[in-house]
Motif scaffolding. Structure first.
Motif, PDB file in Angstrom:
ATOM      1  N   ASP A  50      -3.109   5.690   9.242  1.00 42.74           N
ATOM      2  CA  ASP A  50      -2.689   7.191   9.563  1.00 42.74           C
ATOM      3  C   ASP A  50      -1.405   7.516   8.732  1.00 42.74           C
ATOM      4  O   ASP A  50      -0.763   8.465   8.857  1.00 42.74           O
ATOM      5  CB  ASP A  50      -1.992   7.338  10.992  1.00 42.74           C
ATOM      6  N   GLY A  51      -1.180   6.718   7.424  1.00 44.51           N
ATOM      7  CA  GLY A  51      -0.510   7.435   6.257  1.00 44.51           C
ATOM      8  C   GLY A  51       0.866   6.763   6.266  1.00 44.51           C
ATOM      9  O   GLY A  51       1.719   7.377   5.237  1.00 44.51           O
ATOM     10  N   TYR A  52       1.276   6.035   7.003  1.00 48.56           N
ATOM     11  CA  TYR A  52       2.662   5.446   6.939  1.00 48.56           C
ATOM     12  C   TYR A  52       2.536   4.417   5.896  1.00 48.56           C
ATOM     13  O   TYR A  52       1.973   3.528   5.589  1.00 48.56           O
ATOM     14  CB  TYR A  52       3.134   4.690   8.330  1.00 48.56           C
ATOM     15  N   ILE A  53       4.092   4.271   4.945  1.00 50.27           N
ATOM     16  CA  ILE A  53       4.091   3.411   4.108  1.00 50.27           C
ATOM     17  C   ILE A  53       5.092   2.212   4.660  1.00 50.27           C
ATOM     18  O   ILE A  53       6.251   2.644   4.830  1.00 50.27           O
ATOM     19  CB  ILE A  53       4.606   4.188   2.693  1.00 50.27           C
ATOM     20  N   VAL A 120       2.565   9.846   3.745  1.00 47.08           N
ATOM     21  CA  VAL A 120       1.854  10.361   2.884  1.00 47.08           C
ATOM     22  C   VAL A 120       1.894  12.050   2.758  1.00 47.08           C
ATOM     23  O   VAL A 120       1.781  12.635   1.824  1.00 47.08           O
ATOM     24  CB  VAL A 120       0.477  10.146   2.620  1.00 47.08           C
ATOM     25  N   ARG A 121       2.378  12.333   3.910  1.00 52.71           N
ATOM     26  CA  ARG A 121       2.473  13.684   4.349  1.00 52.71           C
ATOM     27  C   ARG A 121       3.883  14.338   4.882  1.00 52.71           C
ATOM     28  O   ARG A 121       4.426  15.375   4.465  1.00 52.71           O
ATOM     29  CB  ARG A 121       1.372  14.367   5.379  1.00 52.71           C
ATOM     30  N   TYR A 122       4.621  13.448   5.568  1.00 54.38           N
ATOM     31  CA  TYR A 122       5.791  13.923   6.254  1.00 54.38           C
ATOM     32  C   TYR A 122       6.905  13.120   5.668  1.00 54.38           C
ATOM     33  O   TYR A 122       6.580  12.113   4.974  1.00 54.38           O
ATOM     34  CB  TYR A 122       5.815  13.436   7.547  1.00 54.38           C
ATOM     35  N   THR A 123       8.135  13.639   5.646  1.00 57.42           N
ATOM     36  CA  THR A 123       9.307  13.106   5.319  1.00 57.42           C
ATOM     37  C   THR A 123      10.077  12.461   6.656  1.00 57.42           C
ATOM     38  O   THR A 123       9.488  12.771   7.872  1.00 57.42           O
ATOM     39  CB  THR A 123      10.321  13.862   4.679  1.00 57.42           C
ATOM     40  N   ALA A 124      11.054  11.575   6.483  1.00 57.58           N
ATOM     41  CA  ALA A 124      11.690  11.124   7.788  1.00 57.58           C
ATOM     42  C   ALA A 124      12.548  12.106   8.734  1.00 57.58           C
ATOM     43  O   ALA A 124      13.049  12.012   9.628  1.00 57.58           O
ATOM     44  CB  ALA A 124      12.490   9.740   7.374  1.00 57.58           C
ATOM     45  N   ASP A 125      12.562  13.474   8.009  1.00 54.64           N
ATOM     46  CA  ASP A 125      13.459  14.472   8.352  1.00 54.64           C
ATOM     47  C   ASP A 125      12.389  15.434   9.452  1.00 54.64           C
ATOM     48  O   ASP A 125      13.008  16.117  10.033  1.00 54.64           O
ATOM     49  CB  ASP A 125      13.736  15.314   7.431  1.00 54.64           C
TER      50      ASP A 125
END
Length: 393
Positions: A50-53, A120-125
């Motif tokens: 689901d896109g988390y690094i 891949v799509r979001y930032t931690a903000d």
């Protein structure tokens, strides 16, 4: 915890300068700490479905040998990171002890902590980044990291050691994706958490009693994450928790009020280093999911509420995780003074698993929930027991 530490910091309760080694260790990252103590270090990244690094830290061997042995995957709990397995140094920290025993040590980092805040799509903000509980840790994070370790090393199986939420997520993974049971040689469950309705921690009980209000509050006010600014705690720890500071006992008591008191097993000199690395950040939803467990007396998926449950699950209540599907051998450690992992709940978990090895009682009455990470006597009480059993699997 944070407001009290800040208040004390502003009051100016500081003592003499910290020891130079403590200052250094408080400022180093996990791989820098590993290298500072003479061990080889590697950093690896993996992307979840689901896109988390996510970041993995590796110690491929110990200091006295270049031979790389069987892989051991070590997974932290709530608010922690890979750093917690190395903070206490070569003679006491689990990661070093395993490496010196000839194992290939891999330290996982769950989404949202200090080392895993990319997507891949979001930032931690973005609030969307923090829309996860330990269900997603088990469903997405663990399979991504376990598969990476096995593919990289060319092995078919690995040992797994998890603490607290690192155990919860393991049980989630192997109940939802039973094929992963075949990839586990032996799982060590340090302070296992599945069923939770017998917790005695005042903090967790208060959180559970008010979780419906908290859910509205956090959701409406956008408080989706906790303790993501380690710089504040690092500064507080250096001034308030060092040897000689009149507030040092406050630092340790804040920890004990949540997990159980054990003043004899905590090296208080290390408190500034611990607070520089821990807490490492978490999603509010992880706390809320545990609150639901305390209230429901079930080990089950996220409760969306009556009508939303029907939409998500086709039923009014969320489904339980099928612990009978966890067929990997599981070694459960429990302690009398653990206010989070209660013996009644651990016993129920043990009876629900398909292949429990044993319930092992830690022979130290004051031993608490966090002693598995930083306890002065954890090598003799827990880690040496692990090393004794590992060659048999």
């Amino acid at each position: 915890m944070l407001p009290l530490l800040l208040a004390l910091l502003l009051a100016g309760n500081a003592a003499a300068d910290l020891d130079a080694t403590l200052i250094r260790d408080a400022s180093l990252t996990t791989p820098e700490l590993i290298e500072a103590y003479g061990y080889p270090s590697q950093t690896h990244t993996v992307q979840t479905e689901d896109g988390y690094i996510l970041t993995l830290h590796r110690i491929p061997h110990g200091r006295s040998s270049n031979a790389t042995g069987e892989p051991v995957f070590v997974q932290h709990g709530l608010l922690s990171s890979s750093a917690d397995w190395v903070l206490t140094g070569p003679d006491h920290a689990l990661a070093y002890i395993l490496a010196d025993a000839g194992y290939d040590v891999w330290l996982g980092n769950f989404r949202g902590n200090t080392y895993s805040r990319q997507h891949v799509r979001y930032t931690a903000d973005d609030n969307e980044f923090w829309n996860f509980s330990w269900n997603e840790n088990g469903k997405f994070d663990l399979p991504a990291m376990i598969d990476y370790v096995l593919n990289y090393t060319g092995k078919e199986k690995l040992y797994y050691a998890g603490h607290s939420m690192g155990t919860t997520s393991f049980f989630v993974l192997n109940s939802l994706k039973p094929e992963y049971n075949d990839k586990i040689r032996l799982m060590f469950s340090l302070a296992p958490i599945a069923f939770m309705n017998h917790v005695t921690s005042p903090f967790l009980k208060a959180l559970a009693w008010s979780y419906e209000f908290d859910e509205i509050l956090w959701d409406d006010l956008g408080l989706y994450k906790f303790f993501t600014n380690s710089a504040i705690l690092k500064a507080a720890g250096e001034d308030l928790c060092e040897d000689g500071a009149v507030t040092q006992s406050v630092c340790s008591n804040i920890l004990f009020l949540t997990v159980g008191f054990d003043t004899t097993n905590l090296n208080k000199t290390l408190l500034p280093v611990i607070l520089a690395h821990t807490p490492a950040g978490a999603a509010a939803k992880q706390f809320l999911h545990y609150s639901q467990e305390v209230v429901s007396a079930h080990f089950r998926q996220w409760d969306y509420g009556l009508f939303s449950n029907i939409a998500h699950y086709g039923r009014t209540a969320p489904p339980d995780y099928d612990l009978s599907a966890v067929t990997a051998p599981v070694f459960l450690f429990y302690a009398d003074n653990d206010w989070v992992s209660n013996i009644v709940d651990v016993t129920k978990l043990n009876a629900s698993l398909a292949n429990p090895v044993t319930m092992y009682h830690v022979d130290w009455q004051p031993y608490n929930h966090l002693d598995y990470l930083w306890g002065i006597h954890s090598k003799e009480l827990v880690y040496d027991v692990m090393l004794k059993y590992m060659p048999n699997y």
